[in-house]
Design an enzyme around this catalytic site. Structure first.
Site, PDB file in Angstrom:
ATOM      1  N   HIS A 104      47.113  74.794   1.562  1.00 15.59           N
ATOM      2  CA  HIS A 104      46.322  75.992   1.872  1.00 15.59           C
ATOM      3  C   HIS A 104      44.832  75.743   1.639  1.00 15.59           C
ATOM      4  CE1 HIS A 104      50.205  78.169   1.800  1.00 15.59           C
ATOM      5  NE2 HIS A 104      50.463  77.308   0.827  1.00 15.59           N
ATOM      6  N   SER A 131      19.684  67.457  10.816  1.00 14.77           N
ATOM      7  CA  SER A 131      19.267  68.649  11.550  1.00 14.77           C
ATOM      8  C   SER A 131      17.806  68.473  11.939  1.00 14.77           C
ATOM      9  CB  SER A 131      19.425  69.859  10.627  1.00 14.77           C
ATOM     10  OG  SER A 131      18.514  70.880  10.972  1.00 14.77           O
TER      11      SER A 131
END
Ligand code: ARG
Length: 447
Positions: A144, A263
């Site tokens: 999970h 970026s």
């Protein structure tokens, strides 16, 4: 325009229906198939030897130039007639584009599957080597996407190897149905010319013939089988790519500089771009598979031009599988596990299961031990009696990360890899050996 005799061809219709540009992917295979057809026509006495020798020579010079053809098959025939004269039209005997494209397609698919199988073997070798060097390197596991129990990086690498070998075996098996020759099936029911289909098949490197002429001229079951395998494979790689994104985000691995980009605005960024694209390629793959399935669904038996539209989806799918394998192999080879960060990252609560198991093995019912440890964890008073490495060593079952168990699994992985490598080489060599007979056959004719 060779086949449309009624002379009302219009550019936009030809452009719409033609496969000329897409056929570039298999031009060499189309030439090879034509060569074998011409040799066989000559052998059975249906084609004059001198003419045949001229055709064989001109065939080598064919390149896909010009336009306005329905496909490479028409372009090739027009080229030969242009070079040699109307008598070259004799090669149209006993063949149809339906069996020729089916044959060239299989040869092209065989090459791409063999190329991919080889690349997957390399990826498996890299994963096993990384496993060998990281038997004691701590690594988390997740369920999970929450921290589950401590493990090692070697264990994760053996997981990758396990998935890859499962797919490798299925893909290798699919060669069995794929590598059968449709040649000689004609448009739908074969031909009056006594072509030896088995002889042709062997010269083209096939294992066998795809017997029934309806199947041979119009089935794409094998293409769908391989495409399904390729898609499953790329799906598997996409999970792995996602892991790379998550693990690098958590700071427990460092991706190689060549696979991250920054970026344009934020100077601190190391974006996992290769893994992101690999993850997205799986969506393209599914798209191609869906296009193939929907194209094929409900098609009437016998050749339909819809089949032509399937080929480019296969080229794309195969390129995705091949290119994704190459980049991921490079990442696996060069990524670093940040051992100190893993130590800092792993929560002591990942040892809660060991504690519950210890108490249960001491006689407390597991459900009771589980509830007790859970309550200690939630009150913040759980304190483990072992460390991470001890936890890993305690695992007993086959397939677990404990170094003694894992070393045996690793051995098994190497043995499986070596066996697959041997089978691969044997198969590939057999295909290549058979292909050599075309050259001998050709030289015999030209002598
Ligand atoms: N270009 C077609 C293909 O790639 C083969 C042509 C079959 N055309 C025909 N009219 N039967 O499948």
């Amino acid at each position: 325009m060779l086949y449309r005799k009624w002379g009302n061809e219009s550019d936009f219709v030809i452009r719409f229906t033609s496969s000329w540009d897409k056929d570039r992917k298999m031009v060499e295979e189309v030439k090879l198939v034509m060569l074998v057809h011409v040799l066989e026509l000559t052998r059975v006495g249906a084609l004059d030897r001198k003419l045949s020798a001229r055709v064989v020579k001109s065939l080598e010079e064919f390149e896909m130039e010009g336009e306005g053809y329905e496909d490479v098959h028409e372009g090739l025939e027009a080229f030969l007639i242009d070079r040699i004269g109307q008598e070259a039209g004799a090669i149209g005997l006993g063949r149809s584009r339906n069996d020729h494209v089916a044959t060239a397609l299989r040869i092209r698919m065989r090459s791409s599957v063999l190329e991919l199988l080889k690349l997957i073997l390399e990826l498996r070798r890299t994963a096993l080597s990384r496993a060998k060097d990281s038997i004691h390197i701590l690594f988390p596991t997740f369920t999970h996407l929450q921290q589950a129990q401590p493990s090692t990086f070697a264990h994760y690498m053996l997981h990758i190897d396990e998935e890859l070998s499962t797919i490798w075996q299925s893909l290798f098996c699919s060669l069995k149905s794929l590598n059968r020759s449709p040649l000689g099936a004609g448009a739908t029911v074969g031909t009056q010319v006594p072509l030896d289909r088995i002889r042709e098949a062997k010269a083209l490197g096939f294992d066998d013939v795809l017997v029934n002429s309806l199947s041979a001229s119009s089935s794409r079951l094998d293409l769908l089988q391989v495409s399904s395998m390729l898609t499953l494979y790329v799906l598997t790689l996409s999970r792995f790519a996602e892991d790379l994104v998550v693990y690098s985000t958590l700071g427990i691995i460092e991706l190689p500089d060549t696979h991250v980009s920054t970026s344009s605005l934020m100077p601190q960024k190391r974006n996992p771009v290769t893994a992101e694209v690999a993850r997205a390629k799986a969506s393209d793959a599914i798209g191609h598979l869906v296009a193939l399935f929907t194209n094929y669904k409900g098609l009437p038996t016998g050749y339909n031009l819809d089949l032509q539209e399937m080929n480019p989806h296969y080229w794309e799918l195969s390129d995705i599988a091949i290119n994704t394998t190459i980049v991921l192999e490079d990442i696996v080879k060069h990524l670093k596990v940040k051992e100190n960060s893993v130590e800092g990252f792993l929560s002591p609560y990942t040892l809660a299961t060991d504690e519950a198991e210890r108490r249960a093995l001491g006689g407390v019912p597991y459900r009771t031990a589980h509830a007790k440890v859970a309550s200690e964890v939630s009150q913040g008073i759980f304190s483990p009696t072992i460390n991470f490495q001890q936890s890993i060593s305690l695992k007993r079952v086959v397939g677990s990360p404990s170094p003694t168990v894992l070393s045996k699994d690793l051995e098994r992985g190497w043995r499986r890899l070596e066996e697959d490598e041997e089978n691969y080489t044997r198969y590939r060599t057999a295909v290549e050996e058979r292909l050599k007979s075309v050259e001998e056959w050709k030289n015999e004719l030209l002598r």
